[in-house]
Write a protein that holds these residues in place. Structure first.
Motif, PDB file in Angstrom:
ATOM      1  N   HIS A  12       4.720  -6.648 -14.325  1.00 30.15           N
ATOM      2  CA  HIS A  12       3.901  -5.491 -14.696  1.00 30.15           C
ATOM      3  C   HIS A  12       4.727  -4.450 -15.429  1.00 30.15           C
ATOM      4  O   HIS A  12       4.678  -3.269 -15.109  1.00 30.15           O
ATOM      5  N   LYS A  46      -7.997  16.701  -0.199  1.00 35.74           N
ATOM      6  CA  LYS A  46      -6.553  16.461   0.008  1.00 35.74           C
ATOM      7  C   LYS A  46      -6.131  16.862   1.416  1.00 35.74           C
ATOM      8  O   LYS A  46      -5.030  17.347   1.635  1.00 35.74           O
ATOM      9  N   LEU A  64      -6.835   7.873  -1.600  1.00 30.74           N
ATOM     10  CA  LEU A  64      -7.646   6.667  -1.618  1.00 30.74           C
ATOM     11  C   LEU A  64      -6.692   5.522  -1.983  1.00 30.74           C
ATOM     12  O   LEU A  64      -6.419   5.269  -3.157  1.00 30.74           O
ATOM     13  N   GLY A  92      -5.012   2.122  -2.926  1.00 31.64           N
ATOM     14  CA  GLY A  92      -5.559   1.067  -3.769  1.00 31.64           C
ATOM     15  C   GLY A  92      -6.291   1.601  -4.977  1.00 31.64           C
ATOM     16  O   GLY A  92      -6.818   0.830  -5.775  1.00 31.64           O
ATOM     17  N   PHE A  93      -6.308   2.946  -5.098  1.00 33.60           N
ATOM     18  CA  PHE A  93      -6.925   3.572  -6.279  1.00 33.60           C
ATOM     19  C   PHE A  93      -5.869   4.340  -7.065  1.00 33.60           C
ATOM     20  O   PHE A  93      -4.897   4.837  -6.525  1.00 33.60           O
ATOM     21  N   HIS A 101      -3.478   4.797 -10.836  1.00 30.49           N
ATOM     22  CA  HIS A 101      -2.357   4.053 -11.410  1.00 30.49           C
ATOM     23  C   HIS A 101      -1.696   4.909 -12.474  1.00 30.49           C
ATOM     24  O   HIS A 101      -2.363   5.638 -13.192  1.00 30.49           O
ATOM     25  N   ARG A 102      -0.366   4.808 -12.559  1.00 32.88           N
ATOM     26  CA  ARG A 102       0.350   5.599 -13.558  1.00 32.88           C
ATOM     27  C   ARG A 102      -0.048   5.187 -14.975  1.00 32.88           C
ATOM     28  O   ARG A 102      -0.113   6.028 -15.866  1.00 32.88           O
ATOM     29  N   ARG A 138      -6.350  -6.816 -12.998  1.00 33.52           N
ATOM     30  CA  ARG A 138      -6.022  -7.687 -11.864  1.00 33.52           C
ATOM     31  C   ARG A 138      -7.011  -7.452 -10.717  1.00 33.52           C
ATOM     32  O   ARG A 138      -7.445  -8.382 -10.044  1.00 33.52           O
ATOM     33  N   ARG A 149       5.966 -11.077  -7.466  1.00 32.98           N
ATOM     34  CA  ARG A 149       6.679 -10.299  -8.497  1.00 32.98           C
ATOM     35  C   ARG A 149       8.039 -10.859  -8.840  1.00 32.98           C
ATOM     36  O   ARG A 149       8.634 -10.504  -9.874  1.00 32.98           O
TER      37      ARG A 149
END
Ligand code: SDX
Length: 434
Positions: free
Chosen positions: A235, A301, A307, A309-310, A312-313, A321, A394
């Motif tokens: 990735h 917050k 959350l 699994g939620f 992404h950078r 995926r 990975r």
């Protein structure tokens, strides 16, 4: 927002009385960049970019991600096609060697790996005396480092034959090590790989079978594992891969570099998220609170709730995926005859999040970790094994990226600068005067 730079036109920077051209670094896909390699020498100034949000550490031709469009390609091949048509070892060959193998090349690669899946008895002994309560990622990192003790002839990072041997040994022994970590925690005997049984099937049998048991593992289990490993195989410059590259840039051997990557991946903001997702879904189920109440806690917050699994950078769209895993979840659970209420809760969470301004405005979508834990659980893995499974997948990407870095003539030891904001010069004060 100023107009993007014209192709091959350098950027120009004026800093006080210093003027400097920043040459472009052209991409073959996605965004190009500008090099600041001479910035300090020409201006006496460095850039500051916590988390490297705006900084490319290298050029690479291994993996391409388009975060806006949710695109992921290994060596130019779309992840959807590889997940559908390839195998994990074929993808490993592609990532490491740059091209899809011919049939003879693949057969030789698979056979060489098959031959090396065994672990020496002393190595098994070391794993057997680890406390059963050890965290699997601590055991995995230690086991990878221990390979350097058992295979010193494969340690020299500057010897191509040694690097090739270390590559094969890591790929070959990772499934055996991961299965042993699972069985150690369960207090079960460590089984042996069987020549010719097949890489994934060997792993599944060593993980789940009783000693002496002849198991007929369902194809759905083997296929699901193979696909999940493909989806995790690389990735680009994520946290753990950047760690592998940084440690390797000091000419540390491949085992030390991979072990450092395992350590980075164990963090809950990175690979540890798949385990955290299951804990989050179970918390929602067990607390009796409806999903909306939980989502309010996240948006407010409260106590740092996220959350899991939620987000992404890089992906500001649906992680491709996650889409593949979500599509296959129903099929895999049905084929295994498993139902899981957490899957229903996950779908409800996703449905609410994708409609809620808080998440939509921040472009927070499910990432690879959101659904994978549900399938791993259906396959029979405890949640503590989810991150070692991520590391297993990975591994070929880490190896490919490390080899690319070592082969790059422009590689220098990674040593970032800093901006000092501490005390000015001051003299020591004897303790009697403090
Ligand atoms: C992986 O890099 C990779 O490629 C990694 C990976 C790989 O294959 O190697 O894809 C694997 O690590 C996937 C990510 C797994 N981690 C999680 O699922 C943990 C939950 N996600 C977050 O911690 C977060 O989304 C990160 C760490 C993944 C990304 O964080 P960023 O890019 O640093 O974004 P940020 O923290 O600056 O967030 C921007 C805003 C903030 O809100 P505001 O300050 O603007 O009000 O979005 C919010 C954040 O609070 N936000 C979230 C959130 N993620 C970000 N709010 C709630 N839940 C979340 N998950």
């Amino acid at each position: 927002m100023s107009a993007p730079l014209e192709t091959n036109q350098p950027a120009h920077l004026s800093l006080g009385n210093a003027d400097v051209d920043l040459p472009r670094v052209e991409a073959t896909a996605g965004g190009s960049g500008v090099s600041i390699a001479n910035l300090l020498a020409k201006t006496g100034t460095v850039t500051v970019d916590p988390g490297f949000m705006n900084t490319a550490a290298c050029t690479s031709d291994i993996t391409f991600i388009d975060g806006a469009k949710g695109i992921l390609r290994y060596r130019g091949y779309p992840i959807e096609q590889l997940a559908e048509h390839s195998s994990f070892l074929e993808v490993a060959y592609l990532l490491i060697h740059g091209e899809l193998p011919t049939l003879p090349e693949l057969e030789q690669f698979v056979e060489r790996i098959d031959r090396h899946m065994y672990l020496p008895e002393d190595f098994r002994e070391i794993l057997s005396i680890q406390p059963r309560s050890s965290h699997p990622m601590a055991m995995l990192g230690a086991a990878i480092q221990t390979m350097a003790c058992f295979y010193p002839e494969s340690m020299d990072p500057l010897n191509p034959a040694a690097v090739e041997l270390a590559t094969v040994l890591l790929l070959a022994k990772m499934p055996t090590i991961v299965s042993y970590i699972h069985r150690r925690a369960a207090g079960h005997a460590l089984l042996y790989p069987m020549r010719g049984e097949g890489y994934i099937r060997n792993f599944a049998r060593m993980t789940f079978a009783d000693p002496g048991e002849v198991v007929d593992l369902p194809d759905a289990l083997v296929d699901a594992l193979d696909t999940l490993l493909i989806l995790h195989a690389d990735h680009e410059q994520n946290c753990s891969t950047s760690t592998v590259r940084l440690v390797g840039s000091a000419q540390a051997n491949l085992y030390s570099s991979i072990s450092a990557g395992v350590a980075a991946l164990s963090g809950p903001l990175h690979g540890g998220a798949n385990e955290a997702v299951l804990e989050m879904l179970a918390l929602i189920r067990d607390s009796g609170r409806d999903v909306k109440t939980f989502m309010t806690r996240v948006k407010d917050k409260q106590d740092g709730a996220k959350l899991m699994g939620f987000g992404h950078r890089v992906y500001k769209n649906y992680d491709p995926r996650a889409a593949i895993v979500k599509r296959s979840a129903d099929k895999v659970l049905a084929a295994l005859g498993v139902t899981d209420e957490l899957l229903d809760i996950a779908r409800e969470v996703e449905g609410i999040a994708l409609q809620d301004d808080y998440f939509v405005q921040r472009k927070l979508y499910p990432n690879v970790d959101f659904y994978t834990g549900i399938i791993y659980r259906a396959l029979g893995f405890p949640s503590s094994m989810f991150t070692p499974l991520f590391a297993f997948g990975r591994l070929p990407g880490w190896i490919a990226q490390w080899r690319e870095m070592m082969a790059d003539p422009t590689t220098k030891i990674g040593r970032p600068r800093q901006i000092y904001v501490g005390h000015a010069l001051r003299d020591f004060v004897p303790i009697t005067d403090r």
